[in-house]
Design an enzyme around this catalytic site. Sequence first.
Site, PDB file in Angstrom:
ATOM      1  N   ALA A  68       0.851  -1.185   0.000  1.00 57.74           N
ATOM      2  CA  ALA A  68       0.000   0.000   0.000  1.00 57.74           C
ATOM      3  C   ALA A  68       0.889   1.239   0.000  1.00 57.74           C
ATOM      4  CB  ALA A  68      -0.874  -0.014   1.247  1.00 57.74           C
ATOM      5  N   GLY A 107       0.528  -5.184   0.698  1.00 57.20           N
ATOM      6  CA  GLY A 107      -0.538  -5.212  -0.295  1.00 57.20           C
ATOM      7  C   GLY A 107      -0.071  -5.781  -1.631  1.00 57.20           C
ATOM      8  N   GLU A 110      -0.459  -9.296  -1.324  1.00 59.37           N
ATOM      9  CA  GLU A 110      -1.904  -9.581  -1.259  1.00 59.37           C
ATOM     10  C   GLU A 110      -2.526  -9.589  -2.655  1.00 59.37           C
ATOM     11  OE1 GLU A 110      -2.498  -6.566   1.918  1.00 59.37           O
ATOM     12  OE2 GLU A 110      -3.622  -8.155   2.918  1.00 59.37           O
ATOM     13  N   GLU A 130       3.519  -5.690   7.249  1.00 59.94           N
ATOM     14  CA  GLU A 130       2.646  -4.669   7.849  1.00 59.94           C
ATOM     15  C   GLU A 130       2.881  -4.510   9.341  1.00 59.94           C
ATOM     16  OE1 GLU A 130       1.699  -6.854   5.597  1.00 59.94           O
ATOM     17  OE2 GLU A 130       0.298  -5.982   4.164  1.00 59.94           O
TER      18      GLU A 130
HETATM   19  C1  3H9 Z   1       0.369  -2.431   3.330  1.00 61.10           C
HETATM   20  O1  3H9 Z   1       0.668  -2.884   2.270  1.00 61.10           O
HETATM   21  C2  3H9 Z   1      -1.030  -2.505   3.910  1.00 61.10           C
HETATM   22  C3  3H9 Z   1      -1.922  -3.475   3.224  1.00 61.10           C
HETATM   23  O2  3H9 Z   1      -1.808  -4.769   3.766  1.00 61.10           O
HETATM   24  C4  3H9 Z   1      -3.373  -3.168   3.430  1.00 61.10           C
HETATM   25  C5  3H9 Z   1      -3.973  -2.057   2.707  1.00 61.10           C
HETATM   26  C6  3H9 Z   1      -5.444  -1.976   2.913  1.00 61.10           C
HETATM   27  N1  3H9 Z   1       4.603   3.515   0.168  1.00 61.10           N
HETATM   28  O3  3H9 Z   1      13.290   1.833   1.005  1.00 61.10           O
HETATM   29  P1  3H9 Z   1      13.746   2.610  -0.173  1.00 61.10           P
HETATM   30  C7  3H9 Z   1       9.451   4.944  -0.707  1.00 61.10           C
HETATM   31  S1  3H9 Z   1       1.504  -1.602   4.269  1.00 61.10           S
HETATM   32  C8  3H9 Z   1       5.098   4.724  -0.120  1.00 61.10           C
HETATM   33  O4  3H9 Z   1      14.731   3.690   0.056  1.00 61.10           O
HETATM   34  P2  3H9 Z   1      14.974   0.209  -1.219  1.00 61.10           P
HETATM   35  C9  3H9 Z   1      10.517   5.234   0.316  1.00 61.10           C
HETATM   36  O5  3H9 Z   1      10.024   6.076   1.336  1.00 61.10           O
HETATM   37  C10 3H9 Z   1       2.975  -1.548   3.270  1.00 61.10           C
HETATM   38  N2  3H9 Z   1       6.414   4.955  -0.303  1.00 61.10           N
HETATM   39  O6  3H9 Z   1      14.286   1.636  -1.336  1.00 61.10           O
HETATM   40  C11 3H9 Z   1      11.570   5.886  -0.534  1.00 61.10           C
HETATM   41  O7  3H9 Z   1      11.157   7.217  -0.785  1.00 61.10           O
HETATM   42  P3  3H9 Z   1      12.214   8.406  -0.861  1.00 61.10           P
HETATM   43  C12 3H9 Z   1       3.717  -2.815   3.322  1.00 61.10           C
HETATM   44  C13 3H9 Z   1       7.236   3.919  -0.208  1.00 61.10           C
HETATM   45  O8  3H9 Z   1      15.239  -0.201  -2.619  1.00 61.10           O
HETATM   46  C14 3H9 Z   1      11.471   5.127  -1.851  1.00 61.10           C
HETATM   47  O9  3H9 Z   1      10.167   4.541  -1.860  1.00 61.10           O
HETATM   48  N3  3H9 Z   1       4.940  -2.663   2.589  1.00 61.10           N
HETATM   49  C15 3H9 Z   1       6.799   2.629   0.090  1.00 61.10           C
HETATM   50  O10 3H9 Z   1      16.057   0.252  -0.224  1.00 61.10           O
HETATM   51  C16 3H9 Z   1      12.505   4.031  -1.989  1.00 61.10           C
HETATM   52  O11 3H9 Z   1      12.441   3.186  -0.856  1.00 61.10           O
HETATM   53  C17 3H9 Z   1       6.095  -2.332   3.181  1.00 61.10           C
HETATM   54  O12 3H9 Z   1       6.158  -2.157   4.379  1.00 61.10           O
HETATM   55  C18 3H9 Z   1       5.407   2.441   0.274  1.00 61.10           C
HETATM   56  N4  3H9 Z   1       4.878   1.223   0.545  1.00 61.10           N
HETATM   57  O13 3H9 Z   1      13.846  -0.748  -0.597  1.00 61.10           O
HETATM   58  C19 3H9 Z   1       7.285  -2.201   2.290  1.00 61.10           C
HETATM   59  N5  3H9 Z   1       7.855   1.791   0.138  1.00 61.10           N
HETATM   60  O14 3H9 Z   1      13.086   8.088  -2.023  1.00 61.10           O
HETATM   61  C20 3H9 Z   1       8.034  -0.933   2.582  1.00 61.10           C
HETATM   62  C21 3H9 Z   1       8.932   2.537  -0.129  1.00 61.10           C
HETATM   63  O15 3H9 Z   1      11.364   9.612  -1.019  1.00 61.10           O
HETATM   64  N6  3H9 Z   1       9.136  -0.699   1.691  1.00 61.10           N
HETATM   65  N7  3H9 Z   1       8.581   3.824  -0.336  1.00 61.10           N
HETATM   66  O16 3H9 Z   1      12.949   8.365   0.456  1.00 61.10           O
HETATM   67  C22 3H9 Z   1      10.316  -1.363   1.776  1.00 61.10           C
HETATM   68  O17 3H9 Z   1      10.497  -2.271   2.554  1.00 61.10           O
HETATM   69  C23 3H9 Z   1      11.423  -0.895   0.875  1.00 61.10           C
HETATM   70  O18 3H9 Z   1      11.103   0.385   0.424  1.00 61.10           O
HETATM   71  C24 3H9 Z   1      11.688  -1.785  -0.372  1.00 61.10           C
HETATM   72  C25 3H9 Z   1      12.695  -1.068  -1.296  1.00 61.10           C
HETATM   73  C26 3H9 Z   1      12.248  -3.128   0.095  1.00 61.10           C
HETATM   74  C27 3H9 Z   1      10.434  -2.003  -1.158  1.00 61.10           C
END
Ligand code: 3H9
Length: 705
Positions: A68, A107, A110, A130
Amino acid sequence: MANTPDEQVVRTQLHGKVLLVTVDNPPVNALGAAVRRGLQEAMERAETDAAVAAVLIVGAGKSFIAGADIREFGLPPQPPLLTDVCKRIEASKKPVVAAIHGAALGGGLEVAIAAHYRIAVANAKLGLPEVLLGLLPGAGGTQRAPRLVGAAAALDIMLTGRHVGAAEALQLGLIDRLARSDDTLAEGLAYAQELLASNAGPRRSRDAAGLADVEASRAAIAAARAEQGKKARNLFSPHRIVDAVEAALDKPFDDALKFERTLFMQCLESPQRAGLIHAFFSERDVAKVPEAAAAEPRALKSIGVVGGGTMGAGIAVAALDAGLPVTMVERDDASIARGRANVEKVYDGLVAKGRMTAEAKAKVMARYTGSTDYAAFAEVDMVIEAVFEDIEVKKSVFQELDRVCKAGAVLATNTSYLDIDAIAASIARPQDVIGLHFFSPANIMKLLEIVVPAKVSADVVATAFALAKKLRKVPVRAGVCDGFIGNRILAVYRQAADHMMEDGASPYAIDAAVRNFGYPMGPFQVSDLAGGDIGWATRKRKSATRDPNARYVQVADRICERGWFGQKTGRGWYQYPQGARTGVEDPEVLAIVDAERQRAGITPRAFTEEEIMRRYMAAMVNEGAKVVAEGIALRPLDVDVTFLYGYGFPRFRGGPMAYADQVGLPKILDDIQTFAKEDPLFWQPAPLLVQLVAEGRNFASLNKS
Ligand code: 3H9
């Protein structure tokens, strides 16, 4: 082929009979409202277009879908809900395939498990993280994942938030096929065509049999509940995850989905979600500093370390672990032998635990060189000094570095409080001098304070941030002052704790209150772990400059005078019989506290846990505000990250400044003003705090750049 209206973020294109749906929402294909709409429209098209026989969902760029859009949480929700999008995908009468590369998280996973078939390339990482954001999988994940992989595996994935690699995902049944190449699109299309050729219809996760063994499922749920009861007693969402999985057994699928949604909304509205998401963004924002934007880092291919004590060896291990060659210099043969032994000891520990092979250790150690001659640093790109904390000793080390290092080498000091401007001014190249304050053990602790002296050039600061990234540290930019961000603030709330102790709270009550707040340990336990002699040395160093009117609690000195330095001496604030790691309360310490109260003429009074934490936090936040106002920390979020990664501050509270915002700054200021009636010298409200309250603003308003 016409594109859908949300063409920027979700594209559809027909490949033969397969409708290719590409999510293209850089940087990580987060499922913002436009993507959700795009997916919904793509599924509509798939249903109505007779030319479409199957659907293939892929992500553009580095990832499938990272979840998400976290930035939308806390804002009014916009339709369609992801849970409805997933339902629609699952309900499709035409088979839907997800082809996964990179991250399929939250998500994103999901969506993938709402699809009917999944293929992943080798680099895929799947997960439901999450929980790390104070949430639960809210788009059917708590219902579909257990049906696919069983309750035990699904609970493990959801409660740890860990990333599952493609091979393990196959083994668990989270995916159906491991791609043979890295070409996600080609592999996905081939799989979809194969499914069509074999007339494989939709196969819905809601009908999967992972929960068929009800007894085993109940046992897994009970075990998870018991474990979380111990491990996560302060947290909200892990318990709701267990409840949601239980509902998967007890309720019909559609009712359980509604229940999941209710629990998800409770999590979303909890302050823990706000704290954890603040932590998520803040730990990324700390690297956004002006110097890193203004300059390119210098080359960084080799590291030198001066000193092979605990700190030097830890820094060497951190650099070796990052694949860098390390040259260590010590003053004589015996010292360098000890330095090498300190480095090897870390790897020997891993070998003994079976976490590293002897060959792997030999390979790492081949990158290590020890020397007693500074000339060994002639070619290194950066030297980090970790010798005795004495400015004259440090200056003489820097003289040597100035003499031998190549032009452009970064010269760093690991001092935790000395004046780095003075060290820089003592050599001919102050522009190359920077502070790199590692925390002990340096190969484990994530925090790295990057201390920026006045004359350092921007590319040196950028290089320090590049180093942090290589070492997988969390860097925080700090200005020069006694203690920088962390230790300066620590000194103040430690004093607040000492005051409370002398006024009537036992050290054990203070530790318990701090633990109940969410810290792993209280301040007196930390002191016993670190060694009481360290704080004692600091107090002696500061005694000459201490304001004679300032309150000074002598209990800690009385304890140190007895040689009770904590765990390493078997006794400190607590007793550690037979080398125990958990201390037992010590009546003699309480007697010392009593005696000191009498000496100071204090009649002890009772403190509740709440009163203890109000003072503890007010002291921390007040000094934090001073540190921000003076520019020692760039923003309140830098203070937050320092405490999350270096001082055990409970992550679910977001950090001290985020916590202060949640409590409300007027309340914090009011507390400080009340405490100031007893001790106006100690409790001087930070002007920034006063100003923010007057303007009706919070610390978060200072985080926006
Ligand atoms: C969810 O999914 C809820 C659902 O179950 C239900 C819904 C109803 N959203 O980490 P990075 C940004 S909860 C918005 O430096 P990497 C991050 O802030 C979500 N922005 O890169 C950064 O921005 P900036 C569950 C996001 O290659 C840029 O992207 N998912 C999101 O080292 C690059 O990120 C998670 O918890 C996001 N979801 O790592 C996954 N994700 O450049 C969270 C990232 O402005 N994300 N950004 O600073 C991660 O674990 C890592 O970002 C990922 C990439 C491994 C994907």
